[in-house]
Design an enzyme around this catalytic site. Structure first.
Site, PDB file in Angstrom:
ATOM      1  N   TYR A 233       0.315  -1.093   0.006  1.00 19.55           N
ATOM      2  CA  TYR A 233       0.014  -0.083  -0.002  1.00 19.55           C
ATOM      3  C   TYR A 233       0.960   1.388  -0.245  1.00 19.55           C
ATOM      4  O   TYR A 233       1.846   1.043   0.875  1.00 19.55           O
ATOM      5  CB  TYR A 233      -0.800   0.348   1.015  1.00 19.55           C
ATOM      6  CG  TYR A 233      -0.285   0.328   2.563  1.00 19.55           C
ATOM      7  CD1 TYR A 233      -0.042   1.305   3.076  1.00 19.55           C
ATOM      8  CD2 TYR A 233       0.320  -1.259   3.014  1.00 19.55           C
ATOM      9  CE1 TYR A 233       0.754   1.532   4.347  1.00 19.55           C
ATOM     10  CE2 TYR A 233       0.817  -1.088   4.261  1.00 19.55           C
ATOM     11  CZ  TYR A 233       1.541   0.445   4.515  1.00 19.55           C
ATOM     12  OH  TYR A 233       1.890   0.975   6.123  1.00 19.55           O
TER      13      TYR A 233
ATOM     14  N   PHE B 175       2.777   9.306   3.631  1.00 21.52           N
ATOM     15  CA  PHE B 175       3.134   9.153   4.524  1.00 21.52           C
ATOM     16  C   PHE B 175       3.013   8.082   5.592  1.00 21.52           C
ATOM     17  O   PHE B 175       4.082   8.216   6.771  1.00 21.52           O
ATOM     18  CB  PHE B 175       1.682  10.219   5.997  1.00 21.52           C
ATOM     19  CG  PHE B 175       0.229   9.074   5.333  1.00 21.52           C
ATOM     20  CD1 PHE B 175       0.184   8.042   6.114  1.00 21.52           C
ATOM     21  CD2 PHE B 175      -0.468   9.986   4.893  1.00 21.52           C
ATOM     22  CE1 PHE B 175      -1.111   7.657   5.963  1.00 21.52           C
ATOM     23  CE2 PHE B 175      -2.007   9.058   4.800  1.00 21.52           C
ATOM     24  CZ  PHE B 175      -2.026   7.878   5.272  1.00 21.52           C
ATOM     25  N   ASP B 176       2.614   6.884   4.258  1.00 23.57           N
ATOM     26  CA  ASP B 176       3.199   5.667   4.437  1.00 23.57           C
ATOM     27  C   ASP B 176       3.588   5.111   2.974  1.00 23.57           C
ATOM     28  O   ASP B 176       2.611   5.269   2.521  1.00 23.57           O
ATOM     29  CB  ASP B 176       2.339   5.322   5.788  1.00 23.57           C
ATOM     30  CG  ASP B 176       2.850   3.921   6.013  1.00 23.57           C
ATOM     31  OD1 ASP B 176       4.066   3.790   5.909  1.00 23.57           O
ATOM     32  OD2 ASP B 176       2.451   2.813   7.161  1.00 23.57           O
TER      33      ASP B 176
ATOM     34  N   ILE C  83      -7.564   0.347  11.353  1.00 25.33           N
ATOM     35  CA  ILE C  83      -9.380   1.622  10.929  1.00 25.33           C
ATOM     36  C   ILE C  83      -9.357   0.998   9.653  1.00 25.33           C
ATOM     37  O   ILE C  83      -9.679   0.395   9.148  1.00 25.33           O
ATOM     38  CB  ILE C  83      -8.366   2.999  10.213  1.00 25.33           C
ATOM     39  CG1 ILE C  83      -7.837   2.426   9.261  1.00 25.33           C
ATOM     40  CG2 ILE C  83      -7.644   3.322  11.066  1.00 25.33           C
ATOM     41  CD1 ILE C  83      -7.743   3.884   8.071  1.00 25.33           C
TER      42      ILE C  83
ATOM     43  N   TYR D  61      -8.853   8.514  11.787  1.00 31.24           N
ATOM     44  CA  TYR D  61      -8.094   8.093  13.082  1.00 31.24           C
ATOM     45  C   TYR D  61      -8.436   9.281  13.367  1.00 31.24           C
ATOM     46  O   TYR D  61      -8.596  10.385  15.149  1.00 31.24           O
ATOM     47  CB  TYR D  61      -6.615   8.329  12.549  1.00 31.24           C
ATOM     48  CG  TYR D  61      -5.612   7.997  12.194  1.00 31.24           C
ATOM     49  CD1 TYR D  61      -5.371   6.562  13.087  1.00 31.24           C
ATOM     50  CD2 TYR D  61      -5.386   7.752  11.104  1.00 31.24           C
ATOM     51  CE1 TYR D  61      -4.787   5.296  12.420  1.00 31.24           C
ATOM     52  CE2 TYR D  61      -4.289   6.576  10.361  1.00 31.24           C
ATOM     53  CZ  TYR D  61      -4.614   5.871  11.584  1.00 31.24           C
ATOM     54  OH  TYR D  61      -3.336   4.795  10.757  1.00 31.24           O
TER      55      TYR D  61
ATOM     56  N   PHE E 245      -5.444   5.694  -0.440  1.00 33.78           N
ATOM     57  CA  PHE E 245      -4.696   4.773  -0.027  1.00 33.78           C
ATOM     58  C   PHE E 245      -4.995   4.158  -0.908  1.00 33.78           C
ATOM     59  O   PHE E 245      -5.708   3.652  -1.929  1.00 33.78           O
ATOM     60  CB  PHE E 245      -4.794   3.569   0.694  1.00 33.78           C
ATOM     61  CG  PHE E 245      -4.595   4.185   2.276  1.00 33.78           C
ATOM     62  CD1 PHE E 245      -3.418   3.850   2.443  1.00 33.78           C
ATOM     63  CD2 PHE E 245      -5.732   4.458   3.080  1.00 33.78           C
ATOM     64  CE1 PHE E 245      -2.720   3.547   3.965  1.00 33.78           C
ATOM     65  CE2 PHE E 245      -4.874   4.966   4.541  1.00 33.78           C
ATOM     66  CZ  PHE E 245      -4.033   3.868   5.068  1.00 33.78           C
TER      67      PHE E 245
END
Length: 265
Positions: free
Chosen positions: A176, A186-187, A204, A230, A246
């Site tokens: 991902y 961010f990731d 989540i 979040y 994502f």
């Protein structure tokens, strides 16, 4: 309060360093009226032993940090000269304020900073919420974007086998990339070069729901509302109330029933 303490410590170290240098080289210290003169003096400083070097190094390090954070000093309204004066007079036992006055003043100032920080965070959170809702409203009208009852939005980028779908209690293996709506990443398991494995009911809500729509081998793009991500929590790389995007590839599924069978055997 941490910032205030950091400022005080840094100021104290710089003053200490200046005093030491003035004692050892009064002639040079007197000439240090400009930044260039100060640099020249620093280069000419001689040290009698290792601890003098350490003392100077601590002061130089903290001084550099203070210089780099000059804008923060201006924002806080800290008067550096008075900070130095307060330190020196405190060390000499000549402070014009009592310890009780100092504690009361600093406690009050800490509360003021906390209130300002809270107000700033709440404002940013509200703005992020409004921006996210506007984005989702526009995005929902794009060709190929589907919206579930919960508000989760997704696009099918690549179809999988169309047969094998995970359920909430299963473990999955995925690649991902996660970004914010402004494109900031961010990731990414792709960058790490290592797929992620996790229980689908341990992430989540947007992921738990979304991956159950995917069959093995498929690639989806999810647009996850903040309440399915979040929410109002602020993470180091994810602001509060952020909509998350994502790109997910479902590589494998590990059914919970089979995992239990392995454990029993």
């Amino acid at each position: 309060m941490k910032k205030l303490i950091s400022i005080a410590v840094a100021g104290a170290l710089i003053v200490g360093c200046n005093q030491q240098q003035a004692k050892e080289e009064p002639a040079k210290a007197a000439k240090a009226t400009t930044e260039q003169a100060a640099k020249t003096d620093a280069k000419a400083t001689e040290f009698a032993n290792e601890m003098e070097k350490v003392s100077y190094a601590i002061g130089a390090f903290q001084g550099s940090r203070m210089k780099d954070s000059g804008n923060e000093f201006e924002e806080l309204g800290i008067n550096l000269e008075l900070l130095k004066k307060g330190f020196v007079e405190g060390v000499d036992g000549k402070s014009t304020m009592s310890q009780e006055e100092i504690q009361t003043l600093l406690t009050s100032y800490q509360q003021k900073l906390q209130a300002q920080a809270k107000e700033k965070q709440e404002k940013a959170s509200a703005e992020a919420k409004a921006t996210g809702l506007a984005f989702l409203e526009t995005n929902s009208k794009k060709d190929g974007v589907k919206v579930t009852e919960s508000g989760l939005q997704y696009e099918v980028v690549q179809k999988g086998d169309g047969k094998t779908f995970p359920v909430a209690v299963d473990r999955v293996k995925v690649h991902y990339v996660g970004t914010l709506i402004d494109g900031a990443e961010f990731d990414s398991s792709v960058k790490r070069g290592q797929p992620a494995e996790f229980a689908l009911n341990g992430v989540i809500k947007g992921w738990t729901e979304g991956l159950q729509l995917m069959s093995k081998g498929s690639k989806f793009r999810f647009y996850i509302p903040s309440e399915l991500a979040y929410g109002e929590r602020q993470l180091p790389t994810i602001p509060a109330n952020s909509v998350l995007i994502f790109d997910v590839e479902l590589l494998d599924i590990f059914p919970a029933a089979k995992e239990e069978e392995k454990k029993e055997s």
